[in-house]
Design an enzyme around this catalytic site. Structure first.
Site, PDB file in Angstrom:
ATOM      1  N   LEU A 297      -8.980 -18.217   6.176  1.00 59.09           N
ATOM      2  CA  LEU A 297      -8.075 -17.418   7.016  1.00 59.09           C
ATOM      3  C   LEU A 297      -8.077 -17.980   8.434  1.00 59.09           C
ATOM      4  CD1 LEU A 297      -9.114 -13.837   5.803  1.00 59.09           C
ATOM      5  CD2 LEU A 297      -7.568 -15.512   4.732  1.00 59.09           C
TER       6      LEU A 297
ATOM      7  N   GLY B  88      -4.895 -16.038  12.865  1.00 58.95           N
ATOM      8  CA  GLY B  88      -5.010 -15.190  14.052  1.00 58.95           C
ATOM      9  C   GLY B  88      -4.911 -15.992  15.339  1.00 58.95           C
TER      10      GLY B  88
ATOM     11  N   ARG C  25      -9.261 -12.917  22.181  1.00 57.04           N
ATOM     12  CA  ARG C  25     -10.397 -12.908  23.122  1.00 57.04           C
ATOM     13  C   ARG C  25     -10.695 -14.287  23.684  1.00 57.04           C
ATOM     14  NH1 ARG C  25     -13.963  -9.713  18.761  1.00 57.04           N
ATOM     15  NH2 ARG C  25     -12.378 -10.667  17.424  1.00 57.04           N
TER      16      ARG C  25
ATOM     17  N   LYS D 274      -7.040 -20.380  17.764  1.00 55.40           N
ATOM     18  CA  LYS D 274      -8.493 -20.310  17.944  1.00 55.40           C
ATOM     19  C   LYS D 274      -9.229 -21.350  17.117  1.00 55.40           C
ATOM     20  CE  LYS D 274     -10.917 -16.749  16.237  1.00 55.40           C
ATOM     21  NZ  LYS D 274     -11.618 -15.444  16.217  1.00 55.40           N
TER      22      LYS D 274
ATOM     23  N   GLN E 113       1.372 -16.835   7.179  1.00 52.42           N
ATOM     24  CA  GLN E 113       1.355 -15.400   7.445  1.00 52.42           C
ATOM     25  C   GLN E 113       2.152 -15.199   8.735  1.00 52.42           C
ATOM     26  OE1 GLN E 113      -2.321 -13.692   8.840  1.00 52.42           O
ATOM     27  NE2 GLN E 113      -1.882 -11.681   7.956  1.00 52.42           N
TER      28      GLN E 113
ATOM     29  N   ASN F  57     -21.411  -8.492   7.290  1.00 53.90           N
ATOM     30  CA  ASN F  57     -20.446  -9.224   6.471  1.00 53.90           C
ATOM     31  C   ASN F  57     -19.982 -10.461   7.237  1.00 53.90           C
ATOM     32  OD1 ASN F  57     -18.228 -10.035   4.889  1.00 53.90           O
ATOM     33  ND2 ASN F  57     -16.854  -8.734   6.117  1.00 53.90           N
TER      34      ASN F  57
ATOM     35  N   ARG G 281     -16.588 -43.686  24.572  1.00 58.16           N
ATOM     36  CA  ARG G 281     -15.427 -42.873  24.162  1.00 58.16           C
ATOM     37  C   ARG G 281     -14.815 -43.347  22.854  1.00 58.16           C
ATOM     38  NH1 ARG G 281     -11.781 -42.686  29.301  1.00 58.16           N
ATOM     39  NH2 ARG G 281     -10.461 -41.527  27.840  1.00 58.16           N
TER      40      ARG G 281
ATOM     41  N   ASN H  24      -7.180 -51.986  32.538  1.00 59.04           N
ATOM     42  CA  ASN H  24      -6.404 -51.994  31.290  1.00 59.04           C
ATOM     43  C   ASN H  24      -5.073 -51.280  31.408  1.00 59.04           C
ATOM     44  OD1 ASN H  24      -7.744 -49.536  31.547  1.00 59.04           O
ATOM     45  ND2 ASN H  24      -7.741 -49.183  29.339  1.00 59.04           N
TER      46      ASN H  24
ATOM     47  N   ALA I 172     -18.297 -63.637  41.121  1.00 58.63           N
ATOM     48  CA  ALA I 172     -18.428 -62.303  41.693  1.00 58.63           C
ATOM     49  C   ALA I 172     -17.168 -61.959  42.477  1.00 58.63           C
ATOM     50  CB  ALA I 172     -19.647 -62.244  42.604  1.00 58.63           C
TER      51      ALA I 172
HETATM   52  C1  UD1 Z   1     -13.874 -10.108  10.412  1.00 56.66           C
HETATM   53  C2  UD1 Z   1     -14.265  -9.051   9.386  1.00 56.66           C
HETATM   54  C3  UD1 Z   1     -15.655  -8.555   9.703  1.00 56.66           C
HETATM   55  C4  UD1 Z   1     -16.629  -9.716   9.687  1.00 56.66           C
HETATM   56  C5  UD1 Z   1     -16.180 -10.803  10.652  1.00 56.66           C
HETATM   57  C6  UD1 Z   1     -17.083 -11.990  10.450  1.00 56.66           C
HETATM   58  C7  UD1 Z   1     -12.220  -7.934   8.689  1.00 56.66           C
HETATM   59  C8  UD1 Z   1     -11.365  -6.732   8.830  1.00 56.66           C
HETATM   60  N1  UD1 Z   1     -13.314  -7.959   9.447  1.00 56.66           N
HETATM   61  O1  UD1 Z   1     -13.818  -9.490  11.694  1.00 56.66           O
HETATM   62  O2  UD1 Z   1     -16.082  -7.603   8.726  1.00 56.66           O
HETATM   63  O3  UD1 Z   1     -17.930  -9.272  10.058  1.00 56.66           O
HETATM   64  O4  UD1 Z   1     -14.814 -11.188  10.363  1.00 56.66           O
HETATM   65  O5  UD1 Z   1     -16.534 -13.179  10.702  1.00 56.66           O
HETATM   66  O6  UD1 Z   1     -11.904  -8.805   7.902  1.00 56.66           O
HETATM   67  N2  UD1 Z   1      -6.926 -13.699  10.473  1.00 56.66           N
HETATM   68  C9  UD1 Z   1      -5.740 -14.023   9.840  1.00 56.66           C
HETATM   69  N3  UD1 Z   1      -4.745 -13.095   9.825  1.00 56.66           N
HETATM   70  C10 UD1 Z   1      -4.880 -11.882  10.363  1.00 56.66           C
HETATM   71  C11 UD1 Z   1      -6.099 -11.546  11.001  1.00 56.66           C
HETATM   72  C12 UD1 Z   1      -7.109 -12.493  11.030  1.00 56.66           C
HETATM   73  O7  UD1 Z   1      -5.566 -15.123   9.325  1.00 56.66           O
HETATM   74  O8  UD1 Z   1      -3.924 -11.086  10.280  1.00 56.66           O
HETATM   75  C13 UD1 Z   1      -7.991 -14.733  10.505  1.00 56.66           C
HETATM   76  C14 UD1 Z   1      -8.348 -15.162  11.914  1.00 56.66           C
HETATM   77  O9  UD1 Z   1      -7.602 -16.297  12.292  1.00 56.66           O
HETATM   78  C15 UD1 Z   1      -9.831 -15.473  11.795  1.00 56.66           C
HETATM   79  C16 UD1 Z   1     -10.303 -14.616  10.635  1.00 56.66           C
HETATM   80  O10 UD1 Z   1      -9.153 -14.175   9.948  1.00 56.66           O
HETATM   81  O11 UD1 Z   1     -10.061 -16.826  11.499  1.00 56.66           O
HETATM   82  C17 UD1 Z   1     -11.126 -13.415  11.087  1.00 56.66           C
HETATM   83  O12 UD1 Z   1     -10.369 -12.680  12.029  1.00 56.66           O
HETATM   84  P1  UD1 Z   1     -11.075 -12.027  13.275  1.00 56.66           P
HETATM   85  O13 UD1 Z   1     -10.030 -11.305  14.047  1.00 56.66           O
HETATM   86  O14 UD1 Z   1     -11.927 -12.994  13.971  1.00 56.66           O
HETATM   87  O15 UD1 Z   1     -11.975 -10.927  12.521  1.00 56.66           O
HETATM   88  P2  UD1 Z   1     -13.292 -10.250  13.051  1.00 56.66           P
HETATM   89  O16 UD1 Z   1     -12.947  -9.186  14.009  1.00 56.66           O
HETATM   90  O17 UD1 Z   1     -14.266 -11.266  13.489  1.00 56.66           O
HETATM   91 CA    CA Z   2     -14.219 -13.542  13.873  1.00 54.73          CA
END
Ligand code: UD1
Ligand code: CA
Length: 427
Positions: A9, A12, A16, A23, A75, A172, A302, A355, A392
């Site tokens: 996933l 998002g 933050r 991200k 999404q 989790n 580099r 360069n 030099a």
């Molecule tokens: C989520 C979990 C939480 C867990 C934590 C650990 C849920 C509701 N909560 O919270 O239980 O402890 O991860 O990592 O799942 N994302 C999408 N689409 C969305 C929302 C999020 O692709 O609509 C992706 C974000 O890009 C990210 C990941 O899902 O990579 C997690 O989203 P994030 O908002 O970081 O969730 P947490 O609040 O950390």
């Molecule tokens: Ca997260």
């Protein structure tokens, strides 16, 4: 579709982070976070990896374009992690088997415990196998609720926790293996009745249990592996841990790092045995360093740099997209860019390859055994032959190549002697 499958996933925004970039593209030791997660999923045994993209989707697709086993699901609106998993349904409609779901913001995940999750899911044929971790500070994570016999009940998001639930340290980390297609049914049951009004993937295990399916939560993940990057502070923490792992790897491989705390080594660098890296050096990008080299203190190597065996790159020297042949010495205050340098070449202090002409980067070639005098400027494109001498403070202007054995000096550099002259004088 080749299984097992992993879904990552990554749609998002990461509010933050306060960033224009997705991200998951923020870098840890030179590589976008998502790349580490893709590696971990593949290392755990996933044959097909579906990355869910949304915010800045094009950036994420572009970054992963060279990963042959990665597919994308879009999404369009970020309605929560449950919804993010759901958008993979069309792409996986024909697939029946285990699907690991991970999040793209946990770059420290390692393949071994994830492989364990795949294995356990096969053994138990569970509809959901959930990896958990015990954290000294569980802030920010969903908590694992168990009954008095220790059986998994459900996941509660932090924002939805009672004060007692908040005190739970088993969390989790979002590392699940679900069986397809039963997951799709569970996702259809998810609602948005929670503090964030989102579809939570974390509700899926409890729905599966209500459907009479087997769900297991196993505490198999190490605290250090599950650091989720939600803020720039987390990014710095993840970078520090990853850097330690990279140092540890190279020290195990026979590299001396004099002061690991003050040494930066990119995740893509390769370093040979008996090379010594002195403090305050930074190795960024795809850099290949041979054996028995000396780097630093205060060196910057580099992307695209290749150092053959026995090369020394000393204090305040930057080498960029260049190849240095074996036992070449660049010991003090020098810039070498877009250069192909032979063996046993010596750069005097503050010599530079110029360069960049304001429009493009131009190459410099230097043959074996040549001496580049202190303060010399080589204006590229230019070629200096073998066993030549650049005096030099000489400025060798563009295209005024120096041939094998010639000595040049002055501004602009002029021929002082050639190997043939020297030979004739001797006669
Ligand atoms: C989520 C979990 C939480 C867990 C934590 C650990 C849920 C509701 N909560 O919270 O239980 O402890 O991860 O990592 O799942 N994302 C999408 N689409 C969305 C929302 C999020 O692709 O609509 C992706 C974000 O890009 C990210 C990941 O899902 O990579 C997690 O989203 P994030 O908002 O970081 O969730 P947490 O609040 O950390
Ligand atoms: Ca997260």
């Amino acid at each position: 579709m080749n299984g097992p499958v992993a879904i990552i996933l990554a749609a998002g925004q990461g509010k933050r982070m306060k960033s224009e970039r997705a991200k998951v593209l923020h870098e840890v030791c030179g590589r976008p976070m998502i790349r580490y997660v893709v590696d971990a999923a593949r290392g755990a045994g996933a044959r097909t990896i579906v990355v869910v993209v949304g915010f800045a989707a094009d950036q994420v697709r572009a970054d992963l374009h060279d990963e042959p086993d990665v597919l994308f699901a879009e999404q369009a609106e970020q309605l929560g992690t449950g919804h993010a998993a759901k958008v993979c349904r069309p792409i996986l409609s024909d697939y029946e088997g285990p699907a690991m779901i991970l999040v793209g913001d946990e770059p420290l995940l390692r393949p071994e415990p994830l492989a364990d999750l795949f294995r356990r899911q096969q053994e138990d044929n569970a509809a959901c196998l959930l990896g958990t971790a015990m954290l000294p500070d569980p802030t920010g994570f969903g908590r694992i609720l168990r009954d008095s016999a220790g059986r998994f009940l459900r996941i509660v998001e932090e924002r939805d926790c009672s004060p007692e639930e908040r005190a739970i340290r088993e969390v989790n980390p979002s590392c699940y293996v679900f069986r397809l297609p039963i997951l799709w049914e569970a996702l259809d049951r998810i609602t948005t009745t929670n503090a964030q009004r989102e579809y939570y993937l974390t509700d899926a295990p409890a729905h599966l249990m209500a459907m009479g399916e087997k769900v297991l939560a196993l505490n198999v993940l190490a605290a250090e592996d599950v650091l989720g990057v939600n803020t720039r502070q987390h990014l710095a923490q993840a970078t520090a841990i990853m850097q330690e792992r990279i140092h540890d790897h190279w020290m195990t491989e026979g590299v001396t790092i004099v002061d690991p705390r003050n040494t930066y080594i990119d995740g893509r660098a390769i370093i040979g045995v008996d090379t010594v890296i002195y403090p305050f050096s930074a190795i960024t990008g795809r850099v290949r360093i041979g054996s028995a080299c000396k780097i630093g203190p205060h060196a910057h190597l580099r992307d695209g740099t290749v150092l053959d065996d026995g090369v020394e790159v000393g204090a305040f020297v930057e080498v960029n997209r260049s190849h240095l042949g074996s036992r070449t010495l660049v010991r003090h205050l020098t810039y070498v860019g877009d250069a192909d340098v032979g063996e046993r070449v010596n750069f005097g202090a503050t010599a530079v390859t110029a360069n960049f002409d304001g429009i493009r980067k131009n190459p410099t070639r230097i043959g074996d055994g040549t001496l580049i005098g202190a303060g010399a400027v080589l204006v590229a494109p230019v070629t200096i032959g073998k066993r030549a001498v650049v005096g030099a403070n000489a400025v060798v202007t563009r295209g005024h190549d120096v041939e094998d054995g010639q000595t040049v000096a002055g501004v602009p550099a002029r021929l002082l002697a050639s190997a043939r002259d020297v030979h004739q004088d001797a006669e």
